[in-house]
Design an enzyme around this catalytic site. Structure first.
Site, PDB file in Angstrom:
ATOM      1  N   PRO A   1       0.829  -1.217   0.000  1.00 35.12           N
ATOM      2  CA  PRO A   1       0.000   0.000   0.000  1.00 35.12           C
ATOM      3  C   PRO A   1       0.855   1.256   0.000  1.00 35.12           C
ATOM      4  O   PRO A   1       2.048   1.213   0.323  1.00 35.12           O
ATOM      5  CB  PRO A   1      -0.809  -0.130   1.305  1.00 35.12           C
TER       6      PRO A   1
ATOM      7  N   THR B   1       4.028   2.743   2.842  1.00 34.14           N
ATOM      8  CA  THR B   1       4.574   1.689   3.700  1.00 34.14           C
ATOM      9  C   THR B   1       6.094   1.638   3.675  1.00 34.14           C
ATOM     10  O   THR B   1       6.681   0.876   4.447  1.00 34.14           O
ATOM     11  CB  THR B   1       4.017   0.321   3.266  1.00 34.14           C
ATOM     12  N   GLY B   2       6.740   2.388   2.803  1.00 34.49           N
ATOM     13  CA  GLY B   2       8.204   2.465   2.836  1.00 34.49           C
ATOM     14  C   GLY B   2       8.899   1.779   1.689  1.00 34.49           C
ATOM     15  O   GLY B   2      10.070   1.405   1.817  1.00 34.49           O
ATOM     16  N   LYS B   3       8.248   1.624   0.556  1.00 33.07           N
ATOM     17  CA  LYS B   3       8.875   0.949  -0.595  1.00 33.07           C
ATOM     18  C   LYS B   3      10.028   1.792  -1.143  1.00 33.07           C
ATOM     19  O   LYS B   3      11.130   1.277  -1.371  1.00 33.07           O
ATOM     20  CB  LYS B   3       7.821   0.696  -1.683  1.00 33.07           C
ATOM     21  N   THR B   4       9.778   3.064  -1.358  1.00 29.39           N
ATOM     22  CA  THR B   4      10.835   3.939  -1.873  1.00 29.39           C
ATOM     23  C   THR B   4      11.946   4.122  -0.851  1.00 29.39           C
ATOM     24  O   THR B   4      13.131   4.179  -1.210  1.00 29.39           O
ATOM     25  CB  THR B   4      10.236   5.299  -2.264  1.00 29.39           C
TER      26      THR B   4
ATOM     27  N   ASP C   1     -22.461   6.303   7.445  1.00 32.52           N
ATOM     28  CA  ASP C   1     -22.663   4.976   8.041  1.00 32.52           C
ATOM     29  C   ASP C   1     -23.337   4.039   7.048  1.00 32.52           C
ATOM     30  O   ASP C   1     -22.952   2.871   6.909  1.00 32.52           O
ATOM     31  CB  ASP C   1     -23.508   5.090   9.310  1.00 32.52           C
TER      32      ASP C   1
ATOM     33  N   GLU D   1     -24.300   9.539  18.234  1.00 32.32           N
ATOM     34  CA  GLU D   1     -22.979   9.036  18.602  1.00 32.32           C
ATOM     35  C   GLU D   1     -23.055   8.111  19.813  1.00 32.32           C
ATOM     36  O   GLU D   1     -22.294   7.145  19.917  1.00 32.32           O
ATOM     37  CB  GLU D   1     -22.033  10.207  18.887  1.00 32.32           C
TER      38      GLU D   1
ATOM     39  N   HIS E   1     -23.783   4.595  18.599  1.00 33.89           N
ATOM     40  CA  HIS E   1     -22.569   3.887  18.177  1.00 33.89           C
ATOM     41  C   HIS E   1     -21.789   3.376  19.387  1.00 33.89           C
ATOM     42  O   HIS E   1     -21.362   2.212  19.425  1.00 33.89           O
ATOM     43  CB  HIS E   1     -21.670   4.821  17.360  1.00 33.89           C
TER      44      HIS E   1
END
Length: 652
Positions: A232, A235-238, A529, A455, A458
């Site tokens: 995704p 995530t730190g690929k580069t 919702d 709220e 929920h």
């Protein structure tokens, strides 16, 4: 923030001159128009001295210019005498038709003119000039063409040397890869990459092969030709690729997949060839292509449906260079994408990308490590705990965690604090998830009460349902586009059961159910919702096979290539899917209403508490409903880790 070492004030970037090809065309047009306006295209006729004397006495000339050095007279003919001399109309001869005559000398002409003026009434204006040298006449005549040629050469040299837009029209087929070598000043190492232990192990092996190839070749092993980083965004690929560049101590070429794309035909394939040519010259080396899906998208089966054949030509050239007849020994290809499902199958096969390294979202322990990295440059006090922050940020990527740390520092600086505290980090998490607080937004008393009961619905259901996510915080202060918000701590699980999905759906419908039960009417506040519930129910029926009438069926194509524009089911099945989704949502909605009716007194107390304080936490819910009878899986893992730590301390 980086500061300039030479001066405390940051230097302003000077605007560089940007060349545009249309400027050259405009300049050439202006010069040609100027030459046209300056050049007199009128007709000129040469006469003999005797004939000229006769015409002077007849007073047909308006103006005469005597050039002393050349012994030439240039005379302008009067408009009413033009046809007499040229035998043509004035419209066909230009603006000022003239005659020229070779005279014996300027003195002879002067004597003749004085005698003619005394005998006849001559009104012509006479002037004497030195005249121009023949050499300068030639220079002046060819000067405009020389200037045009020089201007053309100047712009062509500028474009060829890269001074023009896009790096030069003659360099358009050159690769735009940025080269990093071992002498680079700024390096990222594996120590700067927190978490990603499995992914680091994969790429560390590639780096180890480049440093010590004999260790692997002695046993008959071969260096991997390529590795694809999949995961995704954020995530730190580069970052992992930068660490490889810093650790390998070999030339490292870095570029993006979009760098191959150009408006000119054949440029993409040319850049691929040039990239691999440079890589072979510096082998062993690593080539990193970020966002490779820009050129690696799957090729269509119908050629007429493709709007960009140039992209396919670029992909074909890339496939040939990676594993064709040519030798690319010592060149390793690293690529990154978050859309591996749309890549061409030929690109993913062994021999091109031998390894697919999945870089997933970090778990609890990995988030703790990432927080440890990003907290280093921040001034924090004793209240900040990396483990606590990691628990409060489930589903956050490395980029999200970096953003949380930066936002916390900004919030603390805005408040005039000397250190960043725990509350600043919690406010940063709230701001990133829910948006900026909008306390100035005007709401009526009835709207506030409706939001509070919504709220509270929920919060009540999430506390009473076994598999619902445990509550962290509820607020009726508007944030972003939401008039109220609730924060939960979702369990970090790898698989989800049907009962867990249904409990989550029921808790999501708790707000709409509370409005209907306690006010007898519904509002538009539950639109988000309903959207989430509808998507979840549709996924349960179509993707997960959790329907009573459509069990064990999956209508999802993970490759995105096989089904195209048509649905993989009939119209009758589509109608049945709609019925099952509606049935599932209605059942959970009725369940939510029944639970709220059974706990109406506690729900109303929670809503009134929320109206009074605007923000409530899990401790407030626990005081009203009692301790939650179910322990989440994440809490079990935390408790197990605490027990293991205690046992280790005891053994030591």
């Amino acid at each position: 923030m980086e500061e300039n070492k030479d001066n405390n004030t940051p230097k302003k970037n000077k605007q560089k001159f940007r060349f545009n090809l249309y400027w050259m065309y405009g300049l050439i047009f202006v010069i040609l128009m100027g030459l046209y306006m300056m050049n007199d295209l009128s007709t000129t006729k040469e006469l003999g001295w005797t004939e000229f004397q006769k015409l002077v006495q007849e007073n047909v000339f308006e103006k005469m210019v005597v050039y002393n050095k050349k012994n030439i007279v240039e005379a302008t003919v009067k408009k009413d005498k033009i046809k007499q001399i040229f035998n043509e109309d004035a419209e066909q001869l230009g603006t000022s038709p003239r005659v020229t005559v070779k005279i014996p000398s300027a003195d002879k002409f002067s004597d003749f003119y004085d005698k003619a003026a005394a005998e006849s009434q001559i009104s012509a204006e006479v002037s004497y000039e030195e005249g121009e040298d023949a050499f300068w006449g030639v220079i002046i005549s060819i000067a405009p063409f020389v200037i045009l040629i020089l201007i053309w050469i100047f712009f062509m040299r500028r474009m060829a040397s890269g001074g023009g837009a896009g790096g030069g029209v003659f360099n358009v087929g050159k690769a735009k890869a940025q080269l990093f070598d071992k002498d680079a000043h700024t390096k990222v190492t594996f120590k700067d990459v927190a978490g990603l232990s499995e992914a680091k192990q994969e790429v560390e092996e590639i780096v180890s092969f480049l440093k010590n190839p004999g260790k692997y070749t002695e046993l008959g092993g071969k260096i991997p030709k390529g590795a694809l980083l999949v995961g995704p965004p954020g995530t730190g690929k580069t970052l992992l690729a930068k660490a490889v560049a810093g650790e390998a101590n070999v030339p490292f070429f870095s570029l993006s997949g979009s760098d191959f794309v150009e408006m000119f035909v054949g440029v993409g394939a040319s850049r691929v060839r040039d990239l691999f040519r440079q890589a072979k010259e510096k082998a062993p080396c690593i080539v990193f292509i970020d966002e490779i899906d820009a050129v690696g998208r799957a090729r269509g089966k119908n050629a007429n449906m493709n709007s960009n054949d140039e992209r396919e030509n670029t992909l074909n050239q890339l496939l040939t260079e990676m594993d064709g007849f040519g030798s690319n020994s010592g060149v390793i290809i690293l690529a990154a994408t978050n859309r591996a499902d749309i890549l061409d199958k030929a690109l993913l096969r062994a021999g091109r990308f031998d390894r697919q390294i999945h870089v997933e979202l970090p778990d609890l322990n990995e988030r703790k490590e990432i927080f440890g990295v990003h907290l280093r440059p921040i001034k924090i006090d004793q209240s900040v705990d990396a483990e606590f922050l990691a628990r409060q940020t489930p589903g956050f990527s490395g980029a999200d965690i970096a953003n949380v740390c930066n936002e916390a520092a900004l919030i603390a600086a805005r408040s005039g604090k000397s250190f960043v505290q725990k509350d600043d980090f919690m406010n940063a998490v709230d701001r990133i998830i829910g948006g900026l607080e909008k306390r100035s937004k005007i709401t009526t008393a009835q709207e506030r009460k409706s939001i509070a009961y919504h709220e509270a619905g929920h919060a009540s259901l999430s506390w009473l349902l076994e598999h619902a996510n445990p509550l962290v915080k509820v607020t009726i202060v508007p944030r972003g586009k939401a008039l109220g918000a609730a924060w939960y701590l979702p369990e970090e699980r790898q698989i989800t059961t049907r009962e867990q999905l249904l409990d989550e759906m029921c808790a999501t419908l708790g707000g709409r159910a509370a409005e209907e039960v306690f006010f007898g009417e519904i509002s538009t506040g539950a639109s988000n919702d309903l959207e989430r519930v509808t998507k979840q129910a549709y996924a349960m029926v179509v993707y997960y096979g959790m329907s009573d009438k459509l069990p064990n069926l999956n209508y999802y194509d993970s490759t995105g290539q096989d089904w195209g524009f048509s649905k993989p089911y009939s119209e009758d099945t589509a109608k049945l899917i709609d019925e099952e989704v509606q049935k599932m949502v209605n059942k959970q909605y009725d369940r939510a209403k029944s639970i709220l009716l059974a706990n109406a007194e506690k729900h109303n107390a929670l809503a009134e508490r929320l109206l009074e304080s605007e923000v409530i936490y899990s401790e407030d819910v626990e005081k009203i409903f009692g301790k939650r009878p179910w322990i989440s899986r994440s809490q079990e893992i935390i408790e197990q880790q605490e027990i293991l730590k205690t046992q280790q301390i005891t053994v030591e």
